[in-house]
Design an enzyme around this catalytic site. Sequence first.
Site, PDB file in Angstrom:
ATOM      1  N   LYS A 117     -13.826  -4.843   8.672  1.00  0.00           N
ATOM      2  CA  LYS A 117     -14.572  -5.742   7.780  1.00  0.00           C
ATOM      3  C   LYS A 117     -15.598  -6.534   8.594  1.00  0.00           C
ATOM      4  O   LYS A 117     -15.396  -6.740   9.790  1.00  0.00           O
ATOM      5  CB  LYS A 117     -13.602  -6.731   7.122  1.00  0.00           C
ATOM      6  CG  LYS A 117     -12.730  -6.139   6.039  1.00  0.00           C
ATOM      7  CD  LYS A 117     -11.855  -7.208   5.390  1.00  0.00           C
ATOM      8  CE  LYS A 117     -10.964  -6.638   4.326  1.00  0.00           C
ATOM      9  NZ  LYS A 117     -11.679  -6.078   3.150  1.00  0.00           N
TER      10      LYS A 117
ATOM     11  N   ASP B 168      -9.857   0.539   5.043  1.00  0.00           N
ATOM     12  CA  ASP B 168      -9.809  -0.781   4.403  1.00  0.00           C
ATOM     13  C   ASP B 168      -9.210  -0.703   2.998  1.00  0.00           C
ATOM     14  O   ASP B 168      -8.909  -1.729   2.394  1.00  0.00           O
ATOM     15  CB  ASP B 168     -11.227  -1.378   4.357  1.00  0.00           C
ATOM     16  CG  ASP B 168     -11.226  -2.872   4.128  1.00  0.00           C
ATOM     17  OD1 ASP B 168     -10.133  -3.488   4.158  1.00  0.00           O
ATOM     18  OD2 ASP B 168     -12.320  -3.439   3.921  1.00  0.00           O
TER      19      ASP B 168
ATOM     20  N   ARG C 274      -3.320   0.069  -1.440  1.00  0.00           N
ATOM     21  CA  ARG C 274      -2.770   1.162  -2.247  1.00  0.00           C
ATOM     22  C   ARG C 274      -1.898   2.090  -1.400  1.00  0.00           C
ATOM     23  O   ARG C 274      -0.949   2.681  -1.891  1.00  0.00           O
ATOM     24  CB  ARG C 274      -3.918   1.915  -2.941  1.00  0.00           C
ATOM     25  CG  ARG C 274      -4.925   2.505  -1.990  1.00  0.00           C
ATOM     26  CD  ARG C 274      -6.257   2.843  -2.654  1.00  0.00           C
ATOM     27  NE  ARG C 274      -7.146   1.685  -2.743  1.00  0.00           N
ATOM     28  CZ  ARG C 274      -8.361   1.712  -3.286  1.00  0.00           C
ATOM     29  NH1 ARG C 274      -8.828   2.831  -3.804  1.00  0.00           N
ATOM     30  NH2 ARG C 274      -9.087   0.611  -3.332  1.00  0.00           N
TER      31      ARG C 274
HETATM   32  N1  BES Z   1      -7.738  -6.910   0.512  1.00  0.00           N
HETATM   33  C1  BES Z   1      -8.911  -6.192   0.190  1.00  0.00           C
HETATM   34  C2  BES Z   1      -9.489  -6.608  -1.159  1.00  0.00           C
HETATM   35  C3  BES Z   1     -10.117  -7.962  -1.222  1.00  0.00           C
HETATM   36  C4  BES Z   1     -11.363  -8.183  -0.654  1.00  0.00           C
HETATM   37  C5  BES Z   1      -9.494  -8.973  -1.891  1.00  0.00           C
HETATM   38  C6  BES Z   1     -11.938  -9.430  -0.745  1.00  0.00           C
HETATM   39  C7  BES Z   1     -10.083 -10.217  -1.997  1.00  0.00           C
HETATM   40  C8  BES Z   1     -11.298 -10.441  -1.406  1.00  0.00           C
HETATM   41  C9  BES Z   1      -8.627  -4.712   0.149  1.00  0.00           C
HETATM   42  O1  BES Z   1      -7.696  -4.259   1.053  1.00  0.00           O
HETATM   43  C10 BES Z   1      -9.903  -4.020   0.438  1.00  0.00           C
HETATM   44  O2  BES Z   1     -10.384  -4.163   1.522  1.00  0.00           O
HETATM   45  N2  BES Z   1     -10.432  -3.291  -0.536  1.00  0.00           N
HETATM   46  C11 BES Z   1     -11.651  -2.626  -0.388  1.00  0.00           C
HETATM   47  C12 BES Z   1     -11.524  -1.270  -1.019  1.00  0.00           C
HETATM   48  C13 BES Z   1     -12.675  -0.354  -0.726  1.00  0.00           C
HETATM   49  C14 BES Z   1     -12.678   0.044   0.715  1.00  0.00           C
HETATM   50  C15 BES Z   1     -12.553   0.856  -1.626  1.00  0.00           C
HETATM   51  C16 BES Z   1     -12.747  -3.434  -1.064  1.00  0.00           C
HETATM   52  O3  BES Z   1     -12.480  -3.998  -2.135  1.00  0.00           O
HETATM   53  O4  BES Z   1     -13.826  -3.543  -0.516  1.00  0.00           O
HETATM   54 ZN    ZN Z   2      -6.311  -5.588   1.655  1.00  0.00          ZN
HETATM   55 MN    MN Z   3      -8.578  -3.778   2.920  1.00  0.00          MN
END
Ligand code: BES
Ligand code: ZN
Ligand code: MN
Length: 488
Positions: free
Chosen positions: A271, A341, A345
């Site tokens: 990230k 990331d 899931r």
């Molecule tokens: N924990 C994050 C989702 C998240 C991001 C929650 C910001 C709250 C604030 C999750 O693990 C994630 O990184 N999801 C990605 C998925 C993508 C790579 C398909 C996302 O939402 O960017």
């Molecule tokens: Zn996450």
């Molecule tokens: Mn993530």
Amino acid sequence: MQFSVSQTPINEYQGQAVILFVPSEGDLPKASASVDAQLNSYITQLRQSQDIKGKVGECLVIPQANGPRLILVGSGKSPMQAKDFCKAITEAAKALKASAANDAAMDISDITVDGFDAEWAYKQVGQIFQDALYHFDECKSKKDEGAQKIESLSVIADNTAEIDLKFGQALAKGMAFTKKLGDMPPNVVTPSYLADEADKLATMSDKLSTKILDEDQMEELGMGSFLSVAKGSIEPGKIICMEYMAGKAGDAPHVLLGKGITFDTGGISLKPGAGMDEMKYDMCGAASVLGTMLAIIELELPINFVGMIAAAENMPSGHASKPGDIVTAMNGTTIEILNTDAEGRLVLCDALSYAIDTYKPASIVDIATLTGACMAALGRVNSGLFTQDEELAEELIQASTSSRDSVWRLPLQDEYQELLDSNFADIANIGGPLAGATTAACFLSRFTEGQKWAHLDIAGTAWNSGGKAKGATGRPVPLLVNYLANKI
Ligand code: BES
Ligand code: ZN
Ligand code: MN
């Protein structure tokens, strides 16, 4: 804080403060009128002079030479809207906390809330007053000893109100536990820490026992998906099962499963740095399951309920999964990890398979800070609700409405499933740029076929971001506790 019920009229209260409602128009409610009469129409004069206008949540604290402080709270128009009632009670609790008084009496028997009964109102009072006491100073070297507190609230009502006040209080204690776990730093809150907290809860009730799967056991169960996330970190992953069996023996339990990524760096799909600290909150689903369990224990609810947590840390390292890796989940599904990331899931799917095999649940709801896309769609107001089970949707929406912990239903149609197609494995772990919250739910649905299952995406609602507002919200504990309480 101590809640009690009393039938002594409020104008005879001998303590440090009385909370009195003042509407923006019309007569004073009976309790306020009784004090007004005793004080030679002082409150009426304050209304006339516009010192209090009665706007919802407006507060005026008036010390008296002889007698309790008056905490006048604006209550707007009658009947009150639910959100206005909650706002007025919240402001009253804040004003009491900020005042020199440590106790108060309040009488809401003459306040009507549009669409909600007295039972609901007392539950809200219990919850809101208890919740007002939450503060996080765990990691400050000097505790704020001058912090104002509320020792007791006496509610003028008949005795049945006590059960409702205590319900709200138990719920808020659960929320406080959830918030604290969220707010704690990620070098403290690791998967092992969450497991220890679950074990501690088990000492509070003989109805609760915990079972904690370690990585060796997961290896044996074939949980290649979960392990593909955990292996990047030196912190060992855990699947935590809290079995609370206070219902009828043999009744299938209701399962809540929380995402417990104790820190989400994104892994090799790292990230960006700005605001990354907030990814300590990526275990808020897990924290909400622990908070809900605490409330259920306090309430001694006679149900069979299993609280589960899929806990791991998502780190980049020489041991971490890479984009393109293919892993095999416990149910045999092969998964192409196109983005490390999208780890939530990956840990949840094996925990879902395990829950279904082990508990044959009556229902299963997972709670996860799963997608930025859900937050983009719904903001901080609603959690996203995904399910193809209309009955379960109805139950969750009802619990959400009465607990004022709102959800909005998002689509989970079969037409979205093809977005997860992979050239090289059964499915990919991401679905491309479109409908990101739905494709995440679609991914989980592959592991819950034939189950009474729902998914709550709490990415936008579990915590507030940035600056002074930064902090966990305790959501969706109100929704979950009400959902389970409605089972009896
Ligand atoms: N924990 C994050 C989702 C998240 C991001 C929650 C910001 C709250 C604030 C999750 O693990 C994630 O990184 N999801 C990605 C998925 C993508 C790579 C398909 C996302 O939402 O960017
Ligand atoms: Zn996450
Ligand atoms: Mn993530």
